[in-house]
Design a protein around this motif. Structure first.
Motif, short mmCIF file in Angstrom:
data_model
loop_
_atom_site.label_atom_id
_atom_site.label_comp_id
_atom_site.label_asym_id
_atom_site.label_seq_id
_atom_site.Cartn_x
_atom_site.Cartn_y
_atom_site.Cartn_z
N VAL A 294 0.84 -1.20 0.00
CA VAL A 294 0.00 0.00 0.00
C VAL A 294 0.88 1.25 0.00
O VAL A 294 0.62 2.21 -0.73
N SER A 295 1.96 1.23 0.77
CA SER A 295 2.74 2.47 0.85
C SER A 295 3.48 2.72 -0.46
O SER A 295 3.65 3.87 -0.86
N ARG A 296 3.84 1.65 -1.18
CA ARG A 296 4.47 1.89 -2.48
C ARG A 296 3.49 2.52 -3.47
O ARG A 296 3.81 3.44 -4.20
N MET A 297 2.26 2.01 -3.45
CA MET A 297 1.23 2.58 -4.33
C MET A 297 0.94 4.04 -3.98
O MET A 297 0.83 4.90 -4.83
N ARG A 298 0.86 4.26 -2.67
CA ARG A 298 0.54 5.62 -2.19
C ARG A 298 1.61 6.62 -2.64
O ARG A 298 1.29 7.73 -3.08
N ASP A 299 2.89 6.20 -2.59
CA ASP A 299 3.96 7.10 -3.00
C ASP A 299 3.83 7.48 -4.47
O ASP A 299 4.06 8.62 -4.87
N VAL A 300 3.45 6.48 -5.29
CA VAL A 300 3.30 6.77 -6.72
C VAL A 300 2.13 7.74 -6.94
O VAL A 300 2.25 8.72 -7.69
N PHE A 301 1.02 7.48 -6.27
CA PHE A 301 -0.14 8.38 -6.43
C PHE A 301 0.20 9.79 -5.96
O PHE A 301 -0.23 10.77 -6.56
N ARG A 302 0.97 9.87 -4.90
CA ARG A 302 1.33 11.20 -4.39
C ARG A 302 2.19 11.96 -5.41
O ARG A 302 1.97 13.14 -5.67
N ARG A 303 3.13 11.24 -6.01
CA ARG A 303 3.98 11.89 -7.02
C ARG A 303 3.13 12.36 -8.19
O ARG A 303 3.30 13.47 -8.70
N ARG A 304 2.17 11.51 -8.61
CA ARG A 304 1.32 11.90 -9.74
C ARG A 304 0.41 13.06 -9.36
O ARG A 304 0.12 13.92 -10.19
N ARG A 305 -0.06 13.06 -8.12
CA ARG A 305 -0.89 14.19 -7.67
C ARG A 305 -0.08 15.48 -7.81
O ARG A 305 -0.56 16.48 -8.37
N ASP A 306 1.19 15.44 -7.35
CA ASP A 306 2.02 16.65 -7.44
C ASP A 306 2.23 17.06 -8.89
O ASP A 306 2.20 18.24 -9.22
N LEU A 307 2.43 16.06 -9.74
CA LEU A 307 2.65 16.34 -11.17
C LEU A 307 1.42 17.04 -11.77
O LEU A 307 1.54 18.09 -12.42
N VAL A 308 0.24 16.45 -11.54
CA VAL A 308 -0.98 16.98 -12.17
C VAL A 308 -1.30 18.37 -11.64
O VAL A 308 -1.62 19.29 -12.41
N VAL A 309 -1.19 18.54 -10.34
CA VAL A 309 -1.49 19.84 -9.74
C VAL A 309 -0.51 20.90 -10.29
O VAL A 309 -0.91 22.01 -10.64
N GLY A 310 0.75 20.52 -10.42
CA GLY A 310 1.76 21.44 -10.97
C GLY A 310 1.42 21.81 -12.41
O GLY A 310 1.50 22.99 -12.80
N LEU A 311 1.01 20.83 -13.21
CA LEU A 311 0.67 21.11 -14.62
C LEU A 311 -0.56 22.01 -14.70
O LEU A 311 -0.62 22.92 -15.54
N PHE A 312 -1.55 21.76 -13.85
CA PHE A 312 -2.75 22.62 -13.85
C PHE A 312 -2.37 24.06 -13.47
O PHE A 312 -2.80 25.01 -14.10
N ASP A 313 -1.55 24.20 -12.43
CA ASP A 313 -1.17 25.55 -12.00
C ASP A 313 -0.46 26.30 -13.12
O ASP A 313 -0.66 27.49 -13.32
N GLU A 314 0.34 25.54 -13.88
CA GLU A 314 1.12 26.20 -14.94
C GLU A 314 0.29 26.43 -16.21
O GLU A 314 0.32 27.51 -16.79
N LEU A 315 -0.47 25.39 -16.63
CA LEU A 315 -1.07 25.44 -17.96
C LEU A 315 -2.57 25.78 -17.97
O LEU A 315 -3.09 26.22 -18.99
N LEU A 316 -3.25 25.51 -16.87
CA LEU A 316 -4.70 25.78 -16.83
C LEU A 316 -5.05 26.55 -15.54
O LEU A 316 -5.88 26.10 -14.75
N PRO A 317 -4.39 27.70 -15.33
CA PRO A 317 -4.60 28.38 -14.04
C PRO A 317 -6.03 28.85 -13.82
O PRO A 317 -6.43 29.10 -12.69
N GLN A 318 -6.80 28.94 -14.91
CA GLN A 318 -8.20 29.40 -14.76
C GLN A 318 -9.11 28.30 -14.23
O GLN A 318 -10.26 28.56 -13.87
N ALA A 319 -8.61 27.05 -14.18
CA ALA A 319 -9.45 25.93 -13.74
C ALA A 319 -9.22 25.67 -12.24
O ALA A 319 -8.28 24.98 -11.86
N ALA A 320 -10.08 26.22 -11.40
CA ALA A 320 -9.93 26.01 -9.95
C ALA A 320 -10.19 24.54 -9.62
O ALA A 320 -11.04 23.91 -10.26
#
Ligand SMILES: Cc1ncc(COP(=O)(O)O)c(C=O)c1O
Length: 396
Positions: A294-320
């Motif tokens: 479970v903790s290995r899966m969780r680490d991967v999801f966390r990394r992807r969460r950071d990736l997606v949130v970062g991409l949204f902040d950069e490329l789609l800032p109008q999408a809250a």
């Protein structure tokens, strides 16, 4: 054709409908990035699969008691007891065909005509349908935009009437990924206790929590017993152990409620598939291995969460969006992205799928069509491509 009153208001699961359409387009050769799925993209750990195969070869292929193998119910109760810091009665555990059946068992056993059931909104898509199938009335309670769309006693009190009999919520939440803190949960639980309302707590995403330190999100059993009134906890193996296809969920309640739910289940499905129960016994019985997986899966999801949130902040800032503290979804406003002629999330998602091949689930499936849900249970590369395609499409 005229069908019965039982199903006249029933809608097929919207989340499954989108992934079916995306799969069809892909099979026709379209370049589809399917971010609609509600399941981990990892395989079930080998050692769990091996246990099931061994079980089949050892002849564990017959009916079990309806509520599940006693040793599985005991293993689940042991893991819940560790969490709660007190001994819990294993006869309160009913193993079912996925968490979905546990929710159905609970609603069908506890609610009926004339009852109103509050549903924290945005909600997981099946809650209102399951309440309606129980012939009770779903009452949608909108969460506070300033608190990750979570509900608290104020919103609940405003929606409650003398007919209110239940409240259903999930934490971490599908579709928002918002996580109720122990304090927020306690306030909700005590409100339900004081109002004499059944609390149905869906904790299926509890292990997928990105808090600091990472680990399980707060759950009902972390609360002092005095905060709890009548409740049914729903959980399962689907998300925690990447076992969606095995169909193993469970409920934990008082033994009296558990007996009623098992009686209902005895006429619907009988026991969950025996080889799947043998697999789940391995998952719940081997905590060391399970925690590691479970903790290995969780680490991967966390990394992807950071990736997606970062991409949204950069490329789609109008999408809250609701900052996801758990699960594997980003729930974001699409009304700021509508091209000409598009007026709701459903039309937006169809347009996006046509234009870019990116499949999302419209917020209508979760009670708010100003939003869409993106699942980050897929590779970093596809996530990056998908957000870039979306940003290009909405820029025109
Ligand atoms: C919040 C929530 N509850 C319950 C379920 C159902 O889980 P299962 O596949 O174990 O029936 C899901 C599945 O997507 C879910 O997201």
């Amino acid at each position: 054709m005229a069908f019965s009153k039982n199903v006249e208001r029933l809608q097929p699961s919207a989340t499954i409908a989108v992934s079916t359409l995306a799969k069809r387009l892909a099979s026709e050769g379209r370049d589809v990035i399917d971010l609609s799925a509600g399941e981990p993209d990892f395989p079930t750990p080998d050692w769990i699969c091996d246990a099931a195969v061994g079980g089949i070869r050892d002849g564990r292929t017959r009916y079990t008691p309806v509520a599940g193998l006693p040793e599985l119910r005991q293993a689940i109760a042991r893991s819940l007891s560790e969490r709660a810091g007190r001994e819990l009665d294993w006869t309160g555990v009913v193993v079912s065909v996925g968490a979905k059946q546990s929710l159905f068992n609970a609603c069908f056993s506890l609610f009926g005509p004339g009852d109103e059931v509050l549903i924290a909104t945005p909600y997981w898509t099946s809650y209102p349908e399951i309440v309606t199938l129980s012939r009770a009335l779903p009452v949608l309670v909108r969460g506070d935009p300033d608190r990750g769309l979570k509900v608290g006693p104020d919103e609940l009190e405003a929606a409650a009437t003398e007919n209110t009999r239940g409240l259903i919520y999930s934490s971490p939440c599908n579709p928002t990924g918002a996580v109720y803190s122990a304090g927020e949960l306690r306030a909700v639980a005590e409100w339900a206790r004081d109002r004499g309302v059944w609390l149905i707590a869906d904790e299926i995403y509890r292990p997928i929590h990105f808090g600091d330190p990472p680990g399980h999100a707060a759950g009902l059993l972390d609360l002092p017993p005095s905060s709890l009134g009548d409740h049914v906890l729903v959980d399962g193996a689907s998300k925690a152990f990447a076992m969606t296809g095995w169909r193993i969920g469970f409920s934990f309640s008082s033994p009296e409620v558990a007996r009623e739910m098992a009686a209902l289940q005895s006429h619907v499905t009988s026991n969950a598939a025996t080889p799947s129960q043998v697999a789940a016994l391995e998952a719940y019985g081997r905590r060391d291995r399970a925690d590691d997986a479970v903790s290995r899966m969780r680490d991967v999801f966390r990394r992807r969460r950071d990736l997606v949130v970062g991409l949204f902040d950069e490329l789609l800032p109008q999408a809250a969006y609701v900052p996801p503290g758990g699960a594997f979804y980003l729930f974001f406003r699409v009304d700021a992205l509508f091209p000409d002629g598009v007026q709701d999330g459903t039309a937006f998602c169809s347009w996006l799928l046509e234009e870019t091949g990116v499949a999302l689930v419209p917020g209508a499936a979760f009670g708010d069509d100003r939003f869409a849900r993106l699942s980050f249970a897929t590779s970093d590369e596809l996530l990056e491509q998908a957000v870039r395609r979306m940003a290009r499409a909405v820029a025109g």
